[in-house]
Enzyme design. Structure first.
Site, PDB file in Angstrom:
ATOM      1  N   THR A 123       0.863  -1.283  -0.070  1.00 11.24           N
ATOM      2  CA  THR A 123      -0.014   0.085  -0.108  1.00 11.24           C
ATOM      3  C   THR A 123       0.722   1.450  -0.099  1.00 11.24           C
ATOM      4  O   THR A 123       1.939   1.299   0.492  1.00 11.24           O
ATOM      5  CB  THR A 123      -0.824  -0.045   1.234  1.00 11.24           C
ATOM      6  OG1 THR A 123      -1.611   1.273   1.523  1.00 11.24           O
ATOM      7  CG2 THR A 123      -0.110  -0.163   2.684  1.00 11.24           C
ATOM      8  N   GLU A 125       0.282   3.634   1.899  1.00  4.99           N
ATOM      9  CA  GLU A 125       0.331   3.994   3.413  1.00  4.99           C
ATOM     10  C   GLU A 125       1.866   3.709   3.669  1.00  4.99           C
ATOM     11  O   GLU A 125       2.411   4.477   4.788  1.00  4.99           O
ATOM     12  CB  GLU A 125      -0.446   3.583   4.216  1.00  4.99           C
ATOM     13  CG  GLU A 125      -2.092   3.756   4.162  1.00  4.99           C
ATOM     14  CD  GLU A 125      -1.864   5.232   4.934  1.00  4.99           C
ATOM     15  OE1 GLU A 125      -1.671   5.293   6.205  1.00  4.99           O
ATOM     16  OE2 GLU A 125      -2.446   6.179   4.427  1.00  4.99           O
ATOM     17  N   TYR A 147      -1.050   0.148  11.076  1.00  9.72           N
ATOM     18  CA  TYR A 147      -1.210  -0.448   9.858  1.00  9.72           C
ATOM     19  C   TYR A 147      -0.239  -0.162   8.865  1.00  9.72           C
ATOM     20  O   TYR A 147       0.233  -1.355   8.041  1.00  9.72           O
ATOM     21  CB  TYR A 147      -2.514   0.289   9.205  1.00  9.72           C
ATOM     22  CG  TYR A 147      -2.992  -0.232   7.671  1.00  9.72           C
ATOM     23  CD1 TYR A 147      -3.511  -1.469   7.635  1.00  9.72           C
ATOM     24  CD2 TYR A 147      -2.467   0.775   6.903  1.00  9.72           C
ATOM     25  CE1 TYR A 147      -3.604  -1.714   6.095  1.00  9.72           C
ATOM     26  CE2 TYR A 147      -2.854   0.410   5.362  1.00  9.72           C
ATOM     27  CZ  TYR A 147      -3.295  -1.031   5.207  1.00  9.72           C
ATOM     28  OH  TYR A 147      -3.648  -1.328   3.846  1.00  9.72           O
ATOM     29  N   LYS A 151       1.978  -3.000   7.255  1.00 17.26           N
ATOM     30  CA  LYS A 151       2.339  -3.423   5.727  1.00 17.26           C
ATOM     31  C   LYS A 151       3.783  -3.486   5.110  1.00 17.26           C
ATOM     32  O   LYS A 151       4.026  -3.877   4.203  1.00 17.26           O
ATOM     33  CB  LYS A 151       1.421  -2.438   4.976  1.00 17.26           C
ATOM     34  CG  LYS A 151      -0.316  -2.716   5.055  1.00 17.26           C
ATOM     35  CD  LYS A 151      -0.437  -4.055   4.091  1.00 17.26           C
ATOM     36  CE  LYS A 151      -1.940  -4.057   3.911  1.00 17.26           C
ATOM     37  NZ  LYS A 151      -2.175  -5.330   3.135  1.00 17.26           N
TER      38      LYS A 151
HETATM   39  P1  NAP Z   1     -11.304  -4.699   2.918  1.00 15.77           P
HETATM   40  O1  NAP Z   1     -12.405  -4.639   1.991  1.00 15.77           O
HETATM   41  O2  NAP Z   1     -11.109  -4.138   4.520  1.00 15.77           O
HETATM   42  O3  NAP Z   1     -11.224  -6.388   3.079  1.00 15.77           O
HETATM   43  C1  NAP Z   1     -10.365  -6.971   3.833  1.00 15.77           C
HETATM   44  C2  NAP Z   1     -10.629  -8.502   3.988  1.00 15.77           C
HETATM   45  O4  NAP Z   1      -9.803  -9.132   4.620  1.00 15.77           O
HETATM   46  C3  NAP Z   1     -12.033  -9.033   3.951  1.00 15.77           C
HETATM   47  O5  NAP Z   1     -12.283 -10.137   3.404  1.00 15.77           O
HETATM   48  C4  NAP Z   1     -11.779  -9.484   5.735  1.00 15.77           C
HETATM   49  O6  NAP Z   1     -12.832 -10.405   6.004  1.00 15.77           O
HETATM   50  C5  NAP Z   1     -10.388 -10.015   5.502  1.00 15.77           C
HETATM   51  N1  NAP Z   1      -9.649 -10.333   6.681  1.00 15.77           N
HETATM   52  C6  NAP Z   1      -9.272  -9.581   7.764  1.00 15.77           C
HETATM   53  N2  NAP Z   1      -8.856 -10.238   8.902  1.00 15.77           N
HETATM   54  C7  NAP Z   1      -8.746 -11.393   8.445  1.00 15.77           C
HETATM   55  C8  NAP Z   1      -8.097 -12.517   8.952  1.00 15.77           C
HETATM   56  N3  NAP Z   1      -7.455 -12.580  10.226  1.00 15.77           N
HETATM   57  N4  NAP Z   1      -7.981 -13.556   8.255  1.00 15.77           N
HETATM   58  C9  NAP Z   1      -8.552 -13.906   7.005  1.00 15.77           C
HETATM   59  N5  NAP Z   1      -9.082 -12.830   6.326  1.00 15.77           N
HETATM   60  C10 NAP Z   1      -9.320 -11.663   7.148  1.00 15.77           C
HETATM   61  O7  NAP Z   1     -10.224  -4.244   2.139  1.00 15.77           O
HETATM   62  P2  NAP Z   1      -9.923  -3.971   0.566  1.00 15.77           P
HETATM   63  O8  NAP Z   1     -10.128  -2.530   0.184  1.00 15.77           O
HETATM   64  O9  NAP Z   1     -10.735  -4.846  -0.223  1.00 15.77           O
HETATM   65  O10 NAP Z   1      -8.248  -4.143   0.341  1.00 15.77           O
HETATM   66  C11 NAP Z   1      -7.823  -5.505   0.225  1.00 15.77           C
HETATM   67  C12 NAP Z   1      -6.294  -5.517   0.429  1.00 15.77           C
HETATM   68  O11 NAP Z   1      -5.328  -4.422  -0.103  1.00 15.77           O
HETATM   69  C13 NAP Z   1      -5.942  -5.129   2.100  1.00 15.77           C
HETATM   70  O12 NAP Z   1      -4.931  -6.008   2.358  1.00 15.77           O
HETATM   71  C14 NAP Z   1      -5.646  -3.767   2.090  1.00 15.77           C
HETATM   72  O13 NAP Z   1      -4.910  -3.458   3.288  1.00 15.77           O
HETATM   73  C15 NAP Z   1      -4.817  -3.680   0.700  1.00 15.77           C
HETATM   74  N6  NAP Z   1      -4.959  -2.129   0.184  1.00 15.77           N
HETATM   75  C16 NAP Z   1      -6.069  -1.530   0.165  1.00 15.77           C
HETATM   76  C17 NAP Z   1      -6.249  -0.356  -0.569  1.00 15.77           C
HETATM   77  C18 NAP Z   1      -7.514   0.312  -0.972  1.00 15.77           C
HETATM   78  O14 NAP Z   1      -7.405   1.521  -1.229  1.00 15.77           O
HETATM   79  N7  NAP Z   1      -8.510  -0.399  -0.977  1.00 15.77           N
HETATM   80  C19 NAP Z   1      -4.782   0.225  -1.195  1.00 15.77           C
HETATM   81  C20 NAP Z   1      -3.666  -0.593  -0.737  1.00 15.77           C
HETATM   82  C21 NAP Z   1      -3.772  -1.588  -0.330  1.00 15.77           C
HETATM   83  P3  NAP Z   1     -14.023  -9.878   6.748  1.00 15.77           P
HETATM   84  O15 NAP Z   1     -14.892  -9.734   5.775  1.00 15.77           O
HETATM   85  O16 NAP Z   1     -14.422 -10.992   7.554  1.00 15.77           O
HETATM   86  O17 NAP Z   1     -13.836  -8.765   7.479  1.00 15.77           O
HETATM   87  N1  GDD Z   2     -12.068   7.230   7.214  1.00 17.41           N
HETATM   88  C1  GDD Z   2     -12.179   8.495   7.474  1.00 17.41           C
HETATM   89  N2  GDD Z   2     -13.127   8.984   7.937  1.00 17.41           N
HETATM   90  N3  GDD Z   2     -11.124   9.227   6.967  1.00 17.41           N
HETATM   91  C2  GDD Z   2     -11.340  10.654   7.193  1.00 17.41           C
HETATM   92  C3  GDD Z   2     -12.180  11.291   7.577  1.00 17.41           C
HETATM   93  C4  GDD Z   2     -13.341  10.421   8.410  1.00 17.41           C
HETATM   94  O1  GDD Z   2     -14.450  10.886   8.860  1.00 17.41           O
HETATM   95  N4  GDD Z   2     -12.148  12.536   7.671  1.00 17.41           N
HETATM   96  C5  GDD Z   2     -10.898  12.799   7.098  1.00 17.41           C
HETATM   97  N5  GDD Z   2     -10.396  11.643   6.634  1.00 17.41           N
HETATM   98  C6  GDD Z   2      -9.252  11.385   6.036  1.00 17.41           C
HETATM   99  C7  GDD Z   2      -8.399  10.555   6.607  1.00 17.41           C
HETATM  100  O2  GDD Z   2      -7.671  11.125   8.016  1.00 17.41           O
HETATM  101  C8  GDD Z   2      -7.207  10.260   5.726  1.00 17.41           C
HETATM  102  O3  GDD Z   2      -6.284  11.164   5.677  1.00 17.41           O
HETATM  103  C9  GDD Z   2      -8.107  10.063   4.467  1.00 17.41           C
HETATM  104  O4  GDD Z   2      -9.119  10.819   4.862  1.00 17.41           O
HETATM  105  C10 GDD Z   2      -8.327   8.896   3.733  1.00 17.41           C
HETATM  106  O5  GDD Z   2      -8.950   8.160   4.801  1.00 17.41           O
HETATM  107  P1  GDD Z   2      -9.487   6.576   4.423  1.00 17.41           P
HETATM  108  O6  GDD Z   2     -10.534   6.851   3.475  1.00 17.41           O
HETATM  109  O7  GDD Z   2      -9.798   5.782   5.875  1.00 17.41           O
HETATM  110  O8  GDD Z   2      -8.366   5.784   3.985  1.00 17.41           O
HETATM  111  P2  GDD Z   2      -6.981   5.782   4.092  1.00 17.41           P
HETATM  112  O9  GDD Z   2      -6.112   6.349   3.186  1.00 17.41           O
HETATM  113  O10 GDD Z   2      -6.429   6.035   5.519  1.00 17.41           O
HETATM  114  O11 GDD Z   2      -6.200   4.154   3.793  1.00 17.41           O
HETATM  115  C11 GDD Z   2      -6.887   3.639   2.750  1.00 17.41           C
HETATM  116  O12 GDD Z   2      -5.965   3.602   1.494  1.00 17.41           O
HETATM  117  C12 GDD Z   2      -4.694   2.918   1.842  1.00 17.41           C
HETATM  118  C13 GDD Z   2      -3.960   3.093   0.744  1.00 17.41           C
HETATM  119  O13 GDD Z   2      -3.272   4.162   0.611  1.00 17.41           O
HETATM  120  C14 GDD Z   2      -7.228   2.050   3.227  1.00 17.41           C
HETATM  121  O14 GDD Z   2      -7.923   1.375   2.106  1.00 17.41           O
HETATM  122  C15 GDD Z   2      -6.003   1.024   3.503  1.00 17.41           C
HETATM  123  O15 GDD Z   2      -6.106  -0.123   3.724  1.00 17.41           O
HETATM  124  C16 GDD Z   2      -5.262   1.558   2.149  1.00 17.41           C
HETATM  125  O16 GDD Z   2      -3.871   0.949   2.327  1.00 17.41           O
END
Ligand code: NAP
Ligand code: GDD
Length: 322
Positions: A123, A125, A147, A151
């Site tokens: 990620t 992050e 987190y 990662k």
């Molecule tokens: P998400 O919607 O939060 O999905 C996370 C998944 O992990 C869910 O299926 C959850 O299951 C499962 N999980 C959590 N703890 C587990 C455990 N102990 N054993 C097995 N499964 C477990 O996340 P996403 O947005 O699809 O992201 C997918 C991956 O990409 C994550 O690793 C995230 O950190 C990474 N990532 C995401 C983004 C983004 O912007 N979306 C960016 C960079 C990296 P439950 O449904 O049971 O909770």
């Molecule tokens: N969630 C949330 N809720 N974020 C807020 C809020 C709020 O009410 N107000 C402001 N923010 C700001 C957070 O402080 C952060 O700077 C930004 O919005 C994005 O927050 P999130 O949507 O929670 O995502 P993230 O960037 O912290 O993390 C997501 O992206 C990562 C990739 O860069 C997650 O999907 C991570 O799993 C992923 O790795």
């Protein structure tokens, strides 16, 4: 027919990746963890085409059993405790799942299925307090949350298994990607869902934290294609996946409220509860390597993404109030 194992099948990316791999003719095995209530909403429409198998990144025996049973050609590790805010309150659980979970799975693959190709969900992050802009594969890491720290461990253990054991293990450094299937706690979906509730007269304000944070937001459906492309390369490597554009949370609000003809400033309130102990101020990625080597590029713009999510939430809320 190739077999792919996806951990995190019930999550946002798991559902899009499963759809994509099914469309390519794969047998898709999805690992899900046990819960008292089934949470298959995101995969309900493809559930009959998937093989669903219980397992948990906290339990190595379950990982070994799934690998033995299905002998996958490709393993996509998408499972994680993925919410940054929660990682401050649950740092140890986050480390167990998001960091050590990667080692458990990599080691199970090395033991049972060493020739399988492996994808790790790294990620942006990890860049945290960014050392340069835009961020690329060579940018140093400085994570700003438990987190992010977890990662970074997951990223380096993937590199280490590649270098130590010759595994085809790739790491996708994905910047934020969103969709109508995004969890309600993440800022994009929180905003679009509240816009829909406000537009329907069900809510009157939206409480948010830091409006100045800037993110490189893309569409999840585009990003899962990049995961698959990485595993089709002759050699494994690390790839940044991003749009190359950044927008603030404030701009996100402005755009999302505008989709339904409302002025965001009338509804958004800043609330300290949503501020983080340490913040990632600015992310914007340089995906040149992915573009050149994988032929990958995003197909959905920021404006299109926000409109897609607001419209989906307008439909959802309309159905809920019926
Ligand atoms: P998400 O919607 O939060 O999905 C996370 C998944 O992990 C869910 O299926 C959850 O299951 C499962 N999980 C959590 N703890 C587990 C455990 N102990 N054993 C097995 N499964 C477990 O996340 P996403 O947005 O699809 O992201 C997918 C991956 O990409 C994550 O690793 C995230 O950190 C990474 N990532 C995401 C983004 C983004 O912007 N979306 C960016 C960079 C990296 P439950 O449904 O049971 O909770
Ligand atoms: N969630 C949330 N809720 N974020 C807020 C809020 C709020 O009410 N107000 C402001 N923010 C700001 C957070 O402080 C952060 O700077 C930004 O919005 C994005 O927050 P999130 O949507 O929670 O995502 P993230 O960037 O912290 O993390 C997501 O992206 C990562 C990739 O860069 C997650 O999907 C991570 O799993 C992923 O790795």
């Amino acid at each position: 027919m190739k077999t792919a194992l996806i951990t995190g099948i019930t999550g946002q990316d798991g559902s899009y990746l499963a759809e994509y791999l099914l469309s390519l003719g794969y047998r898709v095995v999805g690992m899900h963890r046990r819960s008292s209530t089934l949470n298959f909403e995101r995969i309900a429409h493809i559930q009959d085409d998937l093989v669903l198998e219980p397992g948990d990144l906290l339990d190595e025996a379950s990982l070994i059993a799934v690998l033995r049973r299905y002998e996958p050609d490709e393993v996509y590790n998408l499972a994680a405790q993925s919410f940054v805010q929660t990682s401050f309150g649950q740092p140890v659980l986050t480390g167990e799942t998001t960091a050590l979970g990667v080692t458990r799975l990599l080691d199970a693959v090395r033991t049972v299925r060493p020739d399988a190709r492996f994808y790790q969900a790294s990620t942006s992050e990890m860049f945290g307090k960014v050392a340069e802009t835009p961020q690329r594969e060579t940018t140093p890491f400085h994570p700003r949350s438990p987190y992010g720290v977890a990662k970074v461990y997951g990223h380096w253990i993937t590199v280490n298994y590649r270098e130590s054991y010759g595994m085809h293990a790739s790491s996708g450094i994905l910047f934020n990607h969103e969709s109508p299937r995004r969890g309600l706690e993440f800022v994009t979906r929180k905003v679009t869902f509240h816009v829909a509730r406000i537009a329907h007269g069900l809510a009157h304000e939206l409480r948010l934290g830091n409006l100045d944070a800037q993110r490189d937001w893309g569409f999840a459906g585009d990003y899962v294609r990049a995961m698959w492309l990485m595993l089709q390369q002759p050699a494994a490597d690390d790839y940044v996946v991003a749009t190359g554009e950044t927008h603030s949370v404030r701009e996100l609000c402005e755009r999302a409220f505008a989709v339904v003809g409302l002025d965001w400033e009338r509804y958004v309130r800043v609330d300290e509860r949503f501020m983080r102990p340490a913040e990632v101020d600015l992310l914007v990625g340089d995906a040149t390597r992915a573009r050149r080597r994988l032929g990958w590029s995003p197909s959905v713009t920021f404006d299109e993404l926000v409109s897609m999510m607001v419209e989906a939430d307008m439909d959802l809320v309309a159905r809920q109030v019926k």
